[in-house]
Design a protein around this motif. Sequence first.
Motif, PDB file in Angstrom:
ATOM      1  N   ILE A 201      -9.174  -2.940  11.311  1.00  0.00           N
ATOM      2  CA  ILE A 201     -10.474  -2.473  10.825  1.00  0.00           C
ATOM      3  C   ILE A 201     -10.298  -1.395   9.759  1.00  0.00           C
ATOM      4  O   ILE A 201     -10.995  -1.389   8.736  1.00  0.00           O
ATOM      5  CB  ILE A 201     -11.330  -1.953  11.992  1.00  0.00           C
ATOM      6  N   ALA A 202      -9.352  -0.462   9.977  1.00  0.00           N
ATOM      7  CA  ALA A 202      -9.116   0.609   9.008  1.00  0.00           C
ATOM      8  C   ALA A 202      -8.643   0.037   7.671  1.00  0.00           C
ATOM      9  O   ALA A 202      -9.036   0.521   6.598  1.00  0.00           O
ATOM     10  CB  ALA A 202      -8.087   1.591   9.563  1.00  0.00           C
ATOM     11  N   ASP A 203      -7.808  -0.978   7.737  1.00  0.00           N
ATOM     12  CA  ASP A 203      -7.316  -1.595   6.507  1.00  0.00           C
ATOM     13  C   ASP A 203      -8.461  -2.247   5.736  1.00  0.00           C
ATOM     14  O   ASP A 203      -8.516  -2.181   4.497  1.00  0.00           O
ATOM     15  CB  ASP A 203      -6.249  -2.633   6.849  1.00  0.00           C
ATOM     16  N   ARG A 204      -9.377  -2.848   6.463  1.00  0.00           N
ATOM     17  CA  ARG A 204     -10.539  -3.476   5.805  1.00  0.00           C
ATOM     18  C   ARG A 204     -11.452  -2.415   5.194  1.00  0.00           C
ATOM     19  O   ARG A 204     -11.996  -2.615   4.098  1.00  0.00           O
ATOM     20  CB  ARG A 204     -11.310  -4.312   6.832  1.00  0.00           C
ATOM     21  N   ILE A 205     -11.624  -1.306   5.874  1.00  0.00           N
ATOM     22  CA  ILE A 205     -12.436  -0.211   5.326  1.00  0.00           C
ATOM     23  C   ILE A 205     -11.831   0.299   4.030  1.00  0.00           C
ATOM     24  O   ILE A 205     -12.530   0.523   3.035  1.00  0.00           O
ATOM     25  CB  ILE A 205     -12.556   0.939   6.360  1.00  0.00           C
ATOM     26  N   CYS A 221     -18.312   0.681   6.487  1.00  0.00           N
ATOM     27  CA  CYS A 221     -17.782   0.586   7.862  1.00  0.00           C
ATOM     28  C   CYS A 221     -18.389  -0.598   8.606  1.00  0.00           C
ATOM     29  O   CYS A 221     -17.687  -1.322   9.318  1.00  0.00           O
ATOM     30  CB  CYS A 221     -18.053   1.889   8.618  1.00  0.00           C
ATOM     31  N   SER A 222     -19.684  -0.796   8.435  1.00  0.00           N
ATOM     32  CA  SER A 222     -20.340  -1.922   9.100  1.00  0.00           C
ATOM     33  C   SER A 222     -19.844  -3.252   8.543  1.00  0.00           C
ATOM     34  O   SER A 222     -19.633  -4.214   9.294  1.00  0.00           O
ATOM     35  CB  SER A 222     -21.858  -1.813   8.932  1.00  0.00           C
ATOM     36  N   ALA A 223     -19.638  -3.308   7.227  1.00  0.00           N
ATOM     37  CA  ALA A 223     -19.129  -4.533   6.616  1.00  0.00           C
ATOM     38  C   ALA A 223     -17.709  -4.828   7.089  1.00  0.00           C
ATOM     39  O   ALA A 223     -17.339  -5.991   7.286  1.00  0.00           O
ATOM     40  CB  ALA A 223     -19.165  -4.399   5.095  1.00  0.00           C
ATOM     41  N   ALA A 224     -16.909  -3.788   7.276  1.00  0.00           N
ATOM     42  CA  ALA A 224     -15.538  -3.972   7.759  1.00  0.00           C
ATOM     43  C   ALA A 224     -15.537  -4.520   9.187  1.00  0.00           C
ATOM     44  O   ALA A 224     -14.742  -5.402   9.529  1.00  0.00           O
ATOM     45  CB  ALA A 224     -14.785  -2.642   7.699  1.00  0.00           C
ATOM     46  N   VAL A 225     -16.432  -3.988  10.019  1.00  0.00           N
ATOM     47  CA  VAL A 225     -16.539  -4.475  11.398  1.00  0.00           C
ATOM     48  C   VAL A 225     -16.988  -5.934  11.410  1.00  0.00           C
ATOM     49  O   VAL A 225     -16.444  -6.759  12.151  1.00  0.00           O
ATOM     50  CB  VAL A 225     -17.530  -3.604  12.205  1.00  0.00           C
ATOM     51  N   LYS A 226     -17.980  -6.253  10.569  1.00  0.00           N
ATOM     52  CA  LYS A 226     -18.484  -7.626  10.513  1.00  0.00           C
ATOM     53  C   LYS A 226     -17.405  -8.593  10.041  1.00  0.00           C
ATOM     54  O   LYS A 226     -17.280  -9.718  10.545  1.00  0.00           O
ATOM     55  CB  LYS A 226     -19.696  -7.678   9.579  1.00  0.00           C
ATOM     56  N   ALA A 227     -16.593  -8.169   9.059  1.00  0.00           N
ATOM     57  CA  ALA A 227     -15.571  -9.042   8.493  1.00  0.00           C
ATOM     58  C   ALA A 227     -14.438  -9.320   9.473  1.00  0.00           C
ATOM     59  O   ALA A 227     -13.811 -10.376   9.430  1.00  0.00           O
ATOM     60  CB  ALA A 227     -15.013  -8.421   7.208  1.00  0.00           C
ATOM     61  N   THR A 228     -14.176  -8.362  10.356  1.00  0.00           N
ATOM     62  CA  THR A 228     -13.055  -8.511  11.298  1.00  0.00           C
ATOM     63  C   THR A 228     -13.513  -8.865  12.712  1.00  0.00           C
ATOM     64  O   THR A 228     -12.683  -8.993  13.608  1.00  0.00           O
ATOM     65  CB  THR A 228     -12.247  -7.195  11.369  1.00  0.00           C
TER      66      THR A 228
END
Length: 299
Positions: A201-205, A221-228
Amino acid sequence: MNVIKMSKLTKARYLSSVLSLMIIISSIGIIFSNGFNWGLDFTGGVVTEVRLDSHIKATELSELLAQHSEQEVSVISAGESGRWVLRYSQVDAKSSTDIVSVLAPLSGNVEVLNSSIVGPQIGQELAEQGGLALLVAMLCVLGYLSFRFEWRLASGALLALFHDVVFVLAFFSLMQMEFNLTILAAVLAILGYSLNDSIVIADRIRELLIAKPKMAVDEVCSAAVKATFSRTMVTSGTTLITVAALWGMGGVPLEGFSIAMFLGIMIGTISSISVGTCLPELLKVKAEHYQLAPISQTP
């Protein structure tokens, strides 16, 4: 529609982070008030392996030993029919001769295969080394994440790790289940598993902050959670199935390990989404923290 969904996801993250904070506080309180039911690995005691008639069941053995002992005696199958491992406190320990006499009414053929004593000094060293192992592991994780992701994202991942470990420890403290080296191994395994989710998740953020520097941090942050999210659910789900099978079929020796892993995987998935994303947002993580500094062309 997309904006509304993202807003709901952001509110869900905030709500889960508040819940996680309450879990941390209550877990610490439970640990300090209840303490742990330390196993023989830490307190010292006696482990005796015996061979009895093959028709004898664990319940019969436990009931007989309970009549002759004021403390609980752990009865574990050694994997071979009629072969058992008895674990009991050294204070209440019986000699090999006493064990034979105690088990005589249950079986006409009682054979003591081996008996070993774990001293309290060894147990104290194990407890100290186990605590040191947890501390060193978390410090190493902090150092790596600070180098890899900058300290704001690193702090979120580290707090998520602390959250998971404290929750599992509080469960064993509340239920007063025996805490032994197997449980300690599970706690260390939970560190690695929870860290994996937090890093993804941190890498996506970080990627989104670099790719879309003008995007609001809460939306990032929300987009990163949704993507992963789908990847997290598949990974956690398959691991939970494996641990559940181990719990159901592993028997008493692996029960504590399986419970610890099951709880750690579930709470680790939640904390990676809540604590792991909300704390960096609270610490004002920005796209500027990941922008490459221009190299001066002047000699």
